[in-house]
Scaffold this motif. Structure first.
Motif, PDB file in Angstrom:
ATOM      1  N   LEU A  78       0.819  -1.203   0.000  1.00  0.00           N
ATOM      2  CA  LEU A  78       0.000   0.000   0.000  1.00  0.00           C
ATOM      3  C   LEU A  78       0.862   1.265   0.000  1.00  0.00           C
ATOM      4  N   PHE A  79       2.037   1.197   0.647  1.00  0.00           N
ATOM      5  CA  PHE A  79       2.948   2.348   0.611  1.00  0.00           C
ATOM      6  C   PHE A  79       3.498   2.541  -0.799  1.00  0.00           C
ATOM      7  N   VAL A  80       3.794   1.443  -1.488  1.00  0.00           N
ATOM      8  CA  VAL A  80       4.207   1.529  -2.886  1.00  0.00           C
ATOM      9  C   VAL A  80       3.075   2.100  -3.739  1.00  0.00           C
ATOM     10  N   ALA A  81       1.841   1.667  -3.478  1.00  0.00           N
ATOM     11  CA  ALA A  81       0.683   2.190  -4.211  1.00  0.00           C
ATOM     12  C   ALA A  81       0.548   3.690  -4.003  1.00  0.00           C
ATOM     13  N   PHE A  82       0.759   4.142  -2.766  1.00  0.00           N
ATOM     14  CA  PHE A  82       0.716   5.574  -2.450  1.00  0.00           C
ATOM     15  C   PHE A  82       1.765   6.338  -3.257  1.00  0.00           C
ATOM     16  N   ASN A  83       2.990   5.836  -3.265  1.00  0.00           N
ATOM     17  CA  ASN A  83       4.079   6.542  -3.934  1.00  0.00           C
ATOM     18  C   ASN A  83       3.979   6.498  -5.457  1.00  0.00           C
ATOM     19  N   ARG A  84       3.269   5.533  -5.983  1.00  0.00           N
ATOM     20  CA  ARG A  84       3.104   5.446  -7.439  1.00  0.00           C
ATOM     21  C   ARG A  84       1.819   6.096  -7.934  1.00  0.00           C
ATOM     22  N   ARG A  86      -1.284   5.412  -7.068  1.00  0.00           N
ATOM     23  CA  ARG A  86      -2.459   4.546  -7.158  1.00  0.00           C
ATOM     24  C   ARG A  86      -3.353   4.682  -5.924  1.00  0.00           C
ATOM     25  N   LEU A  87      -2.844   5.297  -4.873  1.00  0.00           N
ATOM     26  CA  LEU A  87      -3.596   5.521  -3.647  1.00  0.00           C
ATOM     27  C   LEU A  87      -3.649   7.026  -3.417  1.00  0.00           C
ATOM     28  N   THR A  88      -4.751   7.661  -3.807  1.00  0.00           N
ATOM     29  CA  THR A  88      -4.835   9.119  -3.789  1.00  0.00           C
ATOM     30  C   THR A  88      -5.669   9.614  -2.600  1.00  0.00           C
ATOM     31  N   LYS A  89      -5.548  10.903  -2.342  1.00  0.00           N
ATOM     32  CA  LYS A  89      -6.277  11.524  -1.238  1.00  0.00           C
ATOM     33  C   LYS A  89      -7.777  11.481  -1.476  1.00  0.00           C
ATOM     34  N   GLU A  90      -8.183  11.549  -2.730  1.00  0.00           N
ATOM     35  CA  GLU A  90      -9.601  11.577  -3.063  1.00  0.00           C
ATOM     36  C   GLU A  90     -10.285  10.230  -2.803  1.00  0.00           C
ATOM     37  N   ILE A  91      -9.607   9.127  -3.110  1.00  0.00           N
ATOM     38  CA  ILE A  91     -10.260   7.820  -2.995  1.00  0.00           C
ATOM     39  C   ILE A  91     -10.082   7.191  -1.608  1.00  0.00           C
ATOM     40  N   ALA A  92      -9.044   7.589  -0.864  1.00  0.00           N
ATOM     41  CA  ALA A  92      -8.807   6.992   0.453  1.00  0.00           C
ATOM     42  C   ALA A  92      -8.076   7.993   1.347  1.00  0.00           C
ATOM     43  N   PRO A  93      -8.775   9.014   1.845  1.00  0.00           N
ATOM     44  CA  PRO A  93      -8.117  10.081   2.603  1.00  0.00           C
ATOM     45  C   PRO A  93      -7.378   9.612   3.851  1.00  0.00           C
TER      46      PRO A  93
END
Length: 209
Positions: A78-84, A86-93
Motif C-alpha cells: 500500500l505504501f508503494v501504491a501511495f508513492n506510485r 495509485r492511492l490518492t487523497k480523493e479515494i482513500a483520505p
C-alpha cells in the motif's frame, strides 16, 4: 560492511554529475529519493537499455541518520501504491494521510524492491485482479532484493562513491534477456497464485474503502 556502514549499488542512465541528491522521479517505490540496492543485478537491469549506463559501488554511513524499515507485507504494497499515485487523497483520505506521514523525521527508507517480477503482481493487485491474500502470498514466493532510499540531502551527503564502471555491450545484452525472463516468471507466478487464492481476501478497491 558494518551495522552503520553499508555497501550498496546504484545504477545511473548517464552517470552521476555533481553531488548526490534525492532527485529521482516522484513515482518510485518509496517516493522521490536516491535509490540504492544491496545487489548489483537489480540496478543494472534498470539501466541496461542506455548508452552511458554506469554502475556505482557506494558506502552509506547511517551513523547520524534515521532509518525506517518497511517489512514485506500488505503495508509495504500500500505504501508503494501511495508513492506510485495509485492511492490518492480523493479515494482513500485516511490511508493517504497515514502513508504521507511515513516520511516525517526519516532520512532513509529500507525495504524490498518492487522488481521486474513484482511489477506484474502489483499491477494486478492495483487493477483489482487479485486479492490482498494473493498479493501477500506472492510477496513470500518472490525473492525480492533490499533497497535503501535516501530521501533527505543529509542522507545523500552520507553516501560515498567507492567505485564506478560503465556497462559493456555484452553485459547490457545479457541483462535485457534476464529482465525479460524475470517478467515472464512474474506473469506465470501471478497466474498460479490468482487461481489458488481467487476467493480469499479483499481486493484493492475494497481495502481503500
Amino acid at each position: 560492511m558494518s551495522d552503520k556502514r553499508i555497501k550498496l549499488f546504484h545504477g545511473s542512465k548517464s552517470g552521476i554529475k555533481g553531488s548526490i541528491s534525492p532527485v529521482s522521479r516522484h513515482l518510485c517505490d518509496f517516493g522521490k529519493g536516491f535509490y540504492m540496492g544491496t545487489s548489483k543485478e537489480q540496478p543494472m537491469t534498470l539501466i541496461c537499455n542506455y548508452d552511458n549506463a554506469t554502475l556505482y559501488e557506494l558506502e552509506l554511513d547511517t551513523t547520524n541518520l534515521i532509518v525506517k524499515e518497511i517489512p514485506l507485507h500488505l503495508d509495504w504494497a500500500l505504501f508503494v501504491a501511495f508513492n506510485r499515485g495509485r492511492l490518492t487523497k480523493e479515494i482513500a483520505p485516511a490511508l493517504y494521510a497515514k502513508y504521507a506521514a511515513y516520511k516525517d523525521n526519516v532520512d532513509v527508507f529500507k525495504g524490498y524492491i518492487a522488481n521486474d517480477r513484482m511489477f506484474v503482481v502489483l499491477d494486478r493487485f492495483f487493477d483489482g485482479e487479485i486479492t490482498d491474500v494473493a498479493l501477500v502470498e506472492s510477496l513470500s514466493a518472490l525473492k525480492l532484493g533490499l533497497q535503501y532510499v535516501a530521501i533527505t540531502q543529509k542522507a545523500c551527503d552520507s553516501i560515498s562513491i567507492i567505485n564506478e564502471q560503465k556497462l559493456t555491450a555484452e553485459q547490457k545484452h545479457d541483462l535485457i534477456l534476464k529482465s525479460g525472463e524475470n517478467r515472464k516468471l512474474g506473469v506465470s507466478l501471478a497466474n498460479t497464485i490468482c487461481r489458488t487464492y481467487r476467493r480469499e481476501g479483499h481486493y484493492f478497491d475494497e481495502l481503500i474503502k
